[in-house]
Motif scaffolding. Structure first.
Motif, mmCIF file in Angstrom:
data_model
loop_
_atom_site.group_PDB
_atom_site.id
_atom_site.type_symbol
_atom_site.label_atom_id
_atom_site.label_comp_id
_atom_site.label_asym_id
_atom_site.label_seq_id
_atom_site.Cartn_x
_atom_site.Cartn_y
_atom_site.Cartn_z
ATOM 1 N N TRP A 214 7.834 3.752 2.743
ATOM 2 C CA TRP A 214 8.584 3.745 3.714
ATOM 3 C C TRP A 214 9.851 2.471 2.678
ATOM 4 O O TRP A 214 10.950 3.386 3.780
ATOM 5 C CB TRP A 214 8.275 2.994 4.911
ATOM 6 C CG TRP A 214 8.831 2.061 5.331
ATOM 7 C CD1 TRP A 214 9.408 3.145 7.067
ATOM 8 C CD2 TRP A 214 9.348 1.453 6.362
ATOM 9 N NE1 TRP A 214 10.238 2.482 7.728
ATOM 10 C CE2 TRP A 214 10.487 0.967 7.171
ATOM 11 C CE3 TRP A 214 8.799 0.217 5.089
ATOM 12 C CZ2 TRP A 214 11.376 0.226 7.530
ATOM 13 C CZ3 TRP A 214 10.174 -1.637 5.232
ATOM 14 C CH2 TRP A 214 10.904 -1.438 6.811
ATOM 15 N N GLU B 13 9.527 11.400 1.221
ATOM 16 C CA GLU B 13 9.335 10.530 2.948
ATOM 17 C C GLU B 13 9.430 12.139 3.727
ATOM 18 O O GLU B 13 8.841 12.058 5.157
ATOM 19 C CB GLU B 13 11.371 11.005 3.132
ATOM 20 C CG GLU B 13 11.788 12.531 3.033
ATOM 21 C CD GLU B 13 13.634 12.448 3.306
ATOM 22 O OE1 GLU B 13 14.020 11.030 3.588
ATOM 23 O OE2 GLU B 13 13.729 13.497 4.183
ATOM 24 N N ARG C 18 3.394 8.833 -6.115
ATOM 25 C CA ARG C 18 3.847 7.024 -5.937
ATOM 26 C C ARG C 18 4.444 6.708 -7.298
ATOM 27 O O ARG C 18 5.229 5.867 -7.105
ATOM 28 C CB ARG C 18 2.718 7.422 -6.042
ATOM 29 C CG ARG C 18 1.668 5.660 -6.315
ATOM 30 C CD ARG C 18 -0.002 5.047 -6.087
ATOM 31 N NE ARG C 18 -0.060 5.838 -5.181
ATOM 32 C CZ ARG C 18 -1.799 6.116 -5.264
ATOM 33 N NH1 ARG C 18 -1.918 7.371 -6.221
ATOM 34 N NH2 ARG C 18 -1.817 7.320 -4.283
ATOM 35 N N ASN D 103 0.811 -1.405 0.142
ATOM 36 C CA ASN D 103 0.326 -0.109 -0.080
ATOM 37 C C ASN D 103 0.696 1.700 0.270
ATOM 38 O O ASN D 103 1.939 1.180 0.056
ATOM 39 C CB ASN D 103 -0.974 0.171 1.407
ATOM 40 C CG ASN D 103 0.014 -0.170 2.252
ATOM 41 O OD1 ASN D 103 1.136 0.751 3.321
ATOM 42 N ND2 ASN D 103 -0.861 -0.548 3.618
ATOM 43 N N ASP D 104 0.395 2.840 0.035
ATOM 44 C CA ASP D 104 1.405 3.457 -0.121
ATOM 45 C C ASP D 104 2.136 3.848 1.300
ATOM 46 O O ASP D 104 3.155 4.227 0.845
ATOM 47 C CB ASP D 104 0.399 4.761 -0.495
ATOM 48 C CG ASP D 104 -0.169 4.780 -1.420
ATOM 49 O OD1 ASP D 104 0.186 4.119 -2.497
ATOM 50 O OD2 ASP D 104 -1.291 5.765 -2.029
ATOM 51 N N SER D 105 1.795 3.581 2.202
ATOM 52 C CA SER D 105 2.358 3.968 3.437
ATOM 53 C C SER D 105 3.538 2.820 3.127
ATOM 54 O O SER D 105 5.103 3.378 3.714
ATOM 55 C CB SER D 105 1.461 3.357 4.567
ATOM 56 O OG SER D 105 0.416 4.828 4.341
ATOM 57 N N GLU D 106 3.603 2.276 3.503
ATOM 58 C CA GLU D 106 4.812 0.963 2.412
ATOM 59 C C GLU D 106 5.696 0.968 2.273
ATOM 60 O O GLU D 106 6.931 0.897 1.908
ATOM 61 C CB GLU D 106 3.982 -1.110 2.567
ATOM 62 C CG GLU D 106 2.944 -1.468 3.950
ATOM 63 C CD GLU D 106 2.459 -2.607 3.780
ATOM 64 O OE1 GLU D 106 2.162 -3.280 4.542
ATOM 65 O OE2 GLU D 106 2.061 -3.040 2.262
ATOM 66 N N GLU E 9 -0.042 12.769 -4.585
ATOM 67 C CA GLU E 9 0.306 11.563 -4.157
ATOM 68 C C GLU E 9 -0.046 10.480 -5.094
ATOM 69 O O GLU E 9 1.117 9.891 -5.171
ATOM 70 C CB GLU E 9 -1.368 11.184 -3.874
ATOM 71 C CG GLU E 9 -1.279 12.013 -2.380
ATOM 72 C CD GLU E 9 -2.905 11.235 -1.578
ATOM 73 O OE1 GLU E 9 -2.962 11.540 0.032
ATOM 74 O OE2 GLU E 9 -3.981 10.823 -1.959
ATOM 75 N N ILE F 22 6.638 14.240 5.563
ATOM 76 C CA ILE F 22 5.056 14.184 6.542
ATOM 77 C C ILE F 22 4.724 14.911 6.559
ATOM 78 O O ILE F 22 3.624 15.597 6.651
ATOM 79 C CB ILE F 22 5.389 13.554 7.255
ATOM 80 C CG1 ILE F 22 5.985 12.120 7.205
ATOM 81 C CG2 ILE F 22 4.037 13.183 8.199
ATOM 82 C CD1 ILE F 22 6.464 11.042 7.822
#
Length: 381
Positions: free
Chosen positions: A95, A272, A184, A89-92, A180, A274
């Motif tokens: 990261w 990276e 990606r 997913n996007d968070s993974e 986003e 946030i």
């Protein structure tokens, strides 16, 4: 008789407590057993609540950990993924993409590549032109395509675009979902350690020069090409919200073209991030168009000295309005293309230059035929 009765009475009096003890013994064992059972149940209940409260989970060994039967080699770290498709997913993904070696004296022969990232709704109408552009330059580029999630491409296995479609999400014009999607694309491209430069393109973009020319222009530049202007008026500073502070001050607010070329250092900084992401997602909404402000502002705050503060993609905004001019078949001539190629003035490595744009948009699919006819003579491929 008295003695006999006395002797007879003694055993009788002794037998009563013995029988009572025998009858009490099972009861005590049962009590102890019940206490143990109750204690065990209590400990189990408490343990389950603690596990739920602390969110303690039993983790299966990750697939990345080598077993005794596996041999970890340098190639396993530097070889690009066999497929751009994955289940993260996007968070993974963000990261994973933010992981980067701290040493830049590579222990292998690294050939820097340009990552061409296509942000599209679906088809690539100028794919035949791009195929001609990429031909013969394998190993110096990589391709990533972000489409709408339900779109299925039909490129042949011989195409450079075959199986280059990444996992995607819906995109809305002018909203954070656009940025986003761009993050990606950057994150997927960063998984290939040989990608050094990252170019964002649309399905309506065309190359204005040959691959060799573009590769040399980008690789020899001391700057990344991201528009970053301090613009007054309602379409510049007028879109700023004081809720962006203290992270973003009005004097730091920037505006630039959505279409950019950046190096690996800046790409890593974007994926990276946030802090700025949260600010722009909450406080930059139409009529504040986040794709024109998010990256230009955050990069200008920290990396202004690395930006050329201009884009490499030519666009005609002369007619005004929210969208640029779209060019069809009737306007594609040799003169038209040469004006875009050389009829400009800008700085390249702090020196005056007439070569300011390497790509152009916005072109209608009908323009493909004349572009293919002129590509060798005018575009150089």
């Amino acid at each position: 008789m008295g003695k006999e009765e006395g002797v007879k009475d003694t055993p009788v009096s002794n037998s009563r407590p013995t029988n009572q003890c025998r009858s009490l013994l099972p009861m005590r064992v049962l009590q102890v057993f019940l206490m143990l059972v109750v204690s065990a149940l209590g400990i189990s209940v408490v343990s389950m609540h603690m596990i739920k409260y602390l969110k303690i989970q039993t983790l299966a060994p990750p697939t990345l950990v080598s077993t005794c039967d596996e041999i970890t080699t340098l190639e396993s770290f530097i070889k690009p993924p066999a497929s751009v498709w994955h289940s993260m997913n996007d968070s993974e993904l963000l990261w994973r993409a933010s992981m980067e070696p701290r040493r830049y004296d590579y222990p292998f022969k690294r050939v820097p590549k340009i990552a061409f990232m296509f942000l599209t709704k679906g088809p690539l109408p100028f794919a035949p032109l791009w195929e001609r552009f990429f031909k013969g330059h394998e190993g110096f580029y990589s391709i990533y395509i972000h489409t709408l999630p339900d779109y299925k491409s039909d490129f042949s296995s011989s195409s450079v675009f075959y199986m280059r479609q990444i996992p995607s999400q819906p995109v809305a014009w002018g909203e954070m979902s656009m940025c986003e999607a761009e993050r990606r694309l950057l994150a997927n491209a960063l998984l290939d350690i040989s990608n050094e430069w990252f170019v964002l393109l649309s399905e309506a973009c065309i190359p204005l020069r040959s691959f060799d020319f573009i590769y040399n222009y980008v690789s020899k530049s001391r700057y990344s090409f991201m528009g970053s202007a301090d613009e007054d008026g309602p379409y510049g500073r007028g879109r700023y919200s004081y809720a962006m502070g203290p992270e973003v001050q009005l004097s730091q607010w920037r505006k630039g073209s959505q279409w950019f070329e950046i190096n690996r250092e800046l790409a890593l900084y974007i994926v990276e991030d946030i802090i700025y992401y949260r600010k722009f997602k909450e406080f930059c909404r139409p009529p504040c168009y986040v794709d024109e402000h998010y990256f230009p502002t955050m990069l200008s705050i920290r990396y202004s000295h690395l930006l050329a503060k201009r884009t490499l993609t030519w666009t005609d905004w002369s007619k005004g309005g929210p969208h640029p001019t779209t060019f069809g078949k009737s306007v594609i001539t040799e003169m038209f293309l040469k004006v875009i190629q050389e009829g400009q003035s800008c700085l390249y490595n702090d020196q005056k230059s007439q070569v300011c744009y390497l790509f152009a948009r916005k072109f209608d699919p009908s323009a493909l035929e004349p572009l293919l006819k002129l590509s060798q003579k005018v575009l150089g491929f």
